[in-house]
Design an enzyme around this catalytic site. Structure first.
Site, short mmCIF file in Angstrom:
data_model
loop_
_atom_site.label_atom_id
_atom_site.label_comp_id
_atom_site.label_asym_id
_atom_site.label_seq_id
_atom_site.Cartn_x
_atom_site.Cartn_y
_atom_site.Cartn_z
N THR A 168 -2.41 -10.14 -1.29
CA THR A 168 -1.12 -10.65 -0.84
C THR A 168 -0.89 -10.18 0.59
O THR A 168 -0.73 -8.98 0.83
CB THR A 168 0.02 -10.16 -1.75
OG1 THR A 168 -0.18 -10.70 -3.06
CG2 THR A 168 1.37 -10.61 -1.24
N LYS A 221 3.65 -17.28 -3.03
CA LYS A 221 3.77 -15.93 -3.61
C LYS A 221 4.93 -15.17 -3.00
O LYS A 221 5.75 -14.57 -3.70
CB LYS A 221 2.46 -15.17 -3.36
CG LYS A 221 2.49 -13.66 -3.63
CD LYS A 221 2.32 -13.32 -5.09
CE LYS A 221 2.49 -11.82 -5.36
NZ LYS A 221 1.32 -11.02 -5.06
N LEU A 238 -7.57 -7.15 -1.71
CA LEU A 238 -7.38 -5.95 -0.88
C LEU A 238 -5.90 -5.64 -0.72
O LEU A 238 -5.04 -6.50 -0.95
CB LEU A 238 -8.04 -6.21 0.48
CG LEU A 238 -9.56 -6.50 0.37
CD1 LEU A 238 -10.06 -7.28 1.56
CD2 LEU A 238 -10.34 -5.21 0.19
N PRO A 239 -5.60 -4.39 -0.32
CA PRO A 239 -4.18 -3.98 -0.33
C PRO A 239 -3.29 -4.66 0.70
O PRO A 239 -2.15 -4.96 0.41
CB PRO A 239 -4.24 -2.47 -0.06
CG PRO A 239 -5.64 -2.05 -0.29
CD PRO A 239 -6.50 -3.26 -0.08
N LYS A 264 6.81 -3.93 -0.13
CA LYS A 264 5.74 -4.50 0.69
C LYS A 264 5.86 -6.03 0.76
O LYS A 264 5.81 -6.61 1.85
CB LYS A 264 4.37 -4.12 0.12
CG LYS A 264 3.19 -4.71 0.90
CD LYS A 264 1.96 -4.91 0.02
CE LYS A 264 1.06 -6.00 0.59
NZ LYS A 264 0.02 -6.46 -0.35
#
Lengths: 308, 308, 308, 308
Positions: free
Chosen positions: B106, B181, B75-76, B256
């Site tokens: 993420t 990450k 998902l975003p 982001k």
């Protein structure tokens, strides 16, 4: 084109000015390769050490220039270079036509260009050839030289530089050796601080430092500071972080090189936001007890816990 | 320890929620490996595409949870994850005991931890497994997964993740996949901006860009952005800088991820000066026309000449 | 101490070198106060304008020095100052003993010190007296002069400077006038960018910009940029932000002054993290179409919406 | 519109939750103004002190809500606010319809909005009213309150807030009080660090600190930190820099507020480069022994000499 008589007679004396931590082992490597060395330095003790190894010591850069038609200089900063070349007892006061002048100091490329112009007026040739690698590499003749200057003279320079280094790279016109050195060290500083921040953040988030280094090094975060010179104690052996940040490349020296990068960027109107902030961080570290530690100690600087 | 019935029955259906640019090719790779897929997404068109490839489409995350005991979410951002797991039609409303939940989004590691706690209350297991690699890697099953969660469940997760990726790395407790990450991408951003600044400065100082890249890459300035993804047009082929910064990893996505790094650093009181400035630079770039270009376009952003 | 003959004869000719946007109105104010002016500039048109107002125009700085024992210089940058003072046709080639040299250019204080030493060797006195205030203040004789140099000569300088400015401040030894100017402008830039960021953030959080400015100005966030020169259109009248950032103090000039601050800080090993970042921001703005806008346009630079 | 019964009966009990360094003197000022106070805190000692002054102490926020229809909360950070309002013994478990809830904590405006929504569901009204001014101002009822919330309830809030503060400013919808506070403190931090850098640079360039402060304060570099709270010892009296940076506003608190500004900026995609760097600088200072010094000690942090 006819080779100059200079480069033909390869074992004629070589002048060496600047016998500090780097200059002394470099000059010794010239001696080891069979070159007679005519040397000088402002500190008599430094001269004594080289004299004992077989060099001829004279009183001034001008006197070196009278006796050698190939001269290497290795000095701390721009003002020293200006003094040694153009001062009252400087090289250019007595330089012979056709002399090859190689400056291995790390200085502002604009000063290198000025020295080249001044040398040319006297019929001499100036090249900049700053090094990467520290005292250890200097002793072992493992330095890298980045060389700027007229291409025709590059081979003559290379003959001497290969006695002192493992890599000699021709970079272009006068000043580009300095440019390459400054650029590399700016990116190195950015990578090191970035690695220190990242490792610190990861550890606080619960990652094992060795595992994090391994993940970064197989991914796009990889850089020399993460895979070859990791700043976190315990991740690698044989690096300054494994030895309380002793040895290596001192914070003061990094701050100096970043100052050169900053001045050069300002003068060419080039934006370098991270390079500029890296400079400020190393500048603050110099004021806060990190001056003589290896530059990877930025990990410790950023990490120290609250209340300590 | 007895293997759970779940991991024994390996070709029972797998749930997949989030069929965007990344999720769709990932789900297709599960189908390709013989796993029945039960999927859902808020956009009907995305569902249609996967349905045509053989997946069963249902109406809500809750319904996926009724029919599958292994579920992957892609998902975003954090609010979407919270909604899909804990919302009124969320997974946890209907999840079966023992279900394995793998979130490849993420997001903030703190949210991953919250989801793990909420899942545990329902008797399910939550793991975070964000990816590196873009749409191309997703299609070719070449993603890298960084996995956080209880170690006993890692092998069950690995079975599915290897269908979609080439590397699967176990990072530690829940949230450490996200941490790895975020850390990697922060260092990547720092290295990229640093490379862009350095290349720009070197070019202005008269260095040839290919030569400068070569020098950096054999020296301590080397990083992934200089040797694998150089941001200067003409230095390398097959990278976004060779193609007007099309494709690759967009500036918006980098901004982001740097926002996540920033929030995480703030919450853990970790200083990240370069990471923080990198975030600000990508944030400004998003506002100035670079939102959809590859993140290596920071070279162009910094370089544009005065008067243009 | 005996007053020099120079300061007694107050309406003897005054030399003026550098007839740009600032120099021309300054020289006119000397004429208006009854001082004969002997002027020169590299651009003939600039000379013509001042000649029409009653000044005597000559060919070179050296010639000015032959005819005047008080000389004011107003030049764009350090290299121009070096040329005008020490070049082949420079002031010091012909300067008379006891001449008072006042440099109102904004340059590196280290160059001011060099000029003072060079002037002293010729028996002349050099003072630095950079200005704050723009073209409007120059026309209205409302400039502020910050003066560095030997205190005994300050009153002689003051006599002339008060014809061109409303405030004349003695700062200390040679170079401190420049130091004060550079320091003020560095803090100004920091305050302006800070105000722009803060106003932008507040607006995005739902605050009315006028109300936010009012709150800041009654609180500890108050600064000159928030209460006198607010960068947000609509908050104040009669400032560049009310006029599409026309007029005022251009981004290029601010970037130049911040470059001086940066060089000075680097040379004195002074950490200036925010000053350094402010420099970088104005440097990037110069490359992105803001070179000729007022420096308060940083609000617009930071604000522009995504996708535009 | 009919005034609520609540605001008519002005000397009915007021609830107060959070009896720390700030909350205790604030609650005492309510008592001094004749309001019965019903209070609670997690630390029994804090309760004891207020009890001795005449307040009624109860066991939980829920119990306060049962007994008072106007409640003020003053808590350290967002998680505490969430707990006190929405936790198992929180205000909203027992709140009466029409209750006025005023939160004077400094927290993320997004949390204020969440609390307002939660309160509205229970028929109560939530306003954010963070303060500026420290413990001294709290004791003397000289605080400034920045208030966000529905305008109709502002006067009811003002009645109580004027007992504890000298200025009460209505900022707009819920969350704008926090926004104003955060914005002011971000600009304050930028101005303070900028002033410290500038004063340090000027001193190194040979300027007298008092003279430099005077010049800045009559020029465009002027800000609250230069003219009211100068960070250089010896420039002003009665400020923390005159008292070894004791008292005042601690570095930890400034770092906390800058963290809020950073999170808020990240969440709204607002670039704040200087605000972000200011945050990092105060974060590093917290780790290096400055946590409990006044935030103007950044002068000392940046200044400390090499070798010390």
């Amino acid at each position: 084109r006819v080779l100059s008589s200079r480069s033909m007679a390869s074992k004629t004396p070589v002048g060496f000015i600047g016998l500090g931590n780097m200059g002394t082992p470099m000059a010794k490597n010239l001696l080891r390769n069979g070159y007679p060395v005519i040397a000088t330095d402002v500190f008599p003790e430094s001269c004594k050490e080289l004299q004992d190894t077989g060099a001829q010591v004279v009183d001034s850069p001008a006197e070196v220039a009278e006796k050698a038609d190939r001269i290497i200089t290795m000095l701390p900063s721009s003002p020293n270079v200006i003094e040694v070349y153009t001062g009252p007892n400087g090289i250019l006061k007595k330089v012979k036509k056709g002399t090859l002048l190689i400056d291995s100091s790390t200085i502002d490329p604009a000063v290198s260009k000025e020295m080249a112009v001044a040398a040319e007026k006297m019929g001499a040739v100036f090249m900049d050839a700053p090094v990467s690698g520290g005292v250890g590499a200097a002793s072992l003749a493992k330095l890298t030289f980045m060389v700027g200057g007229v291409e025709e003279e590059y081979h003559a320079a290379q003959e001497l530089l290969t006695c002192m280094g493992a890599n000699v790279v021709y970079c272009g016109q006068v000043g580009t050796g300095q440019a390459a050195k400054i650029c590399n060290n700016m990116l190195l500083a950015i990578g090191m601080i970035g690695t220190a921040e990242t490792m610190n953040l990861g550890i606080r988030l619960g990652l094992d430092p060795k595992l994090l280094a391994k993940i970064l090094n197989m991914s796009s975060g990889r850089c020399w500071s993460s895979d070859t010179y990791n700043p976190v104690p315990g991740v690698m052996e044989g690096v300054p972080s494994a030895n309380n940040y002793q040895g290596g490349f001192g914070t003061t020296l990094m701050a100096k090189d970043l100052g050169l990068a900053q001045n050069t960027a300002t003068n060419t109107k080039t934006p370098v936001p991270l390079g500029s902030l890296a400079h400020q961080i190393y500048r603050v570290m110099c004021s806060r007890g990190y001056a003589n530690k290896d530059f990877s100690s930025v990990f410790q600087f950023l990490r120290e816990e609250e209340g300590q």
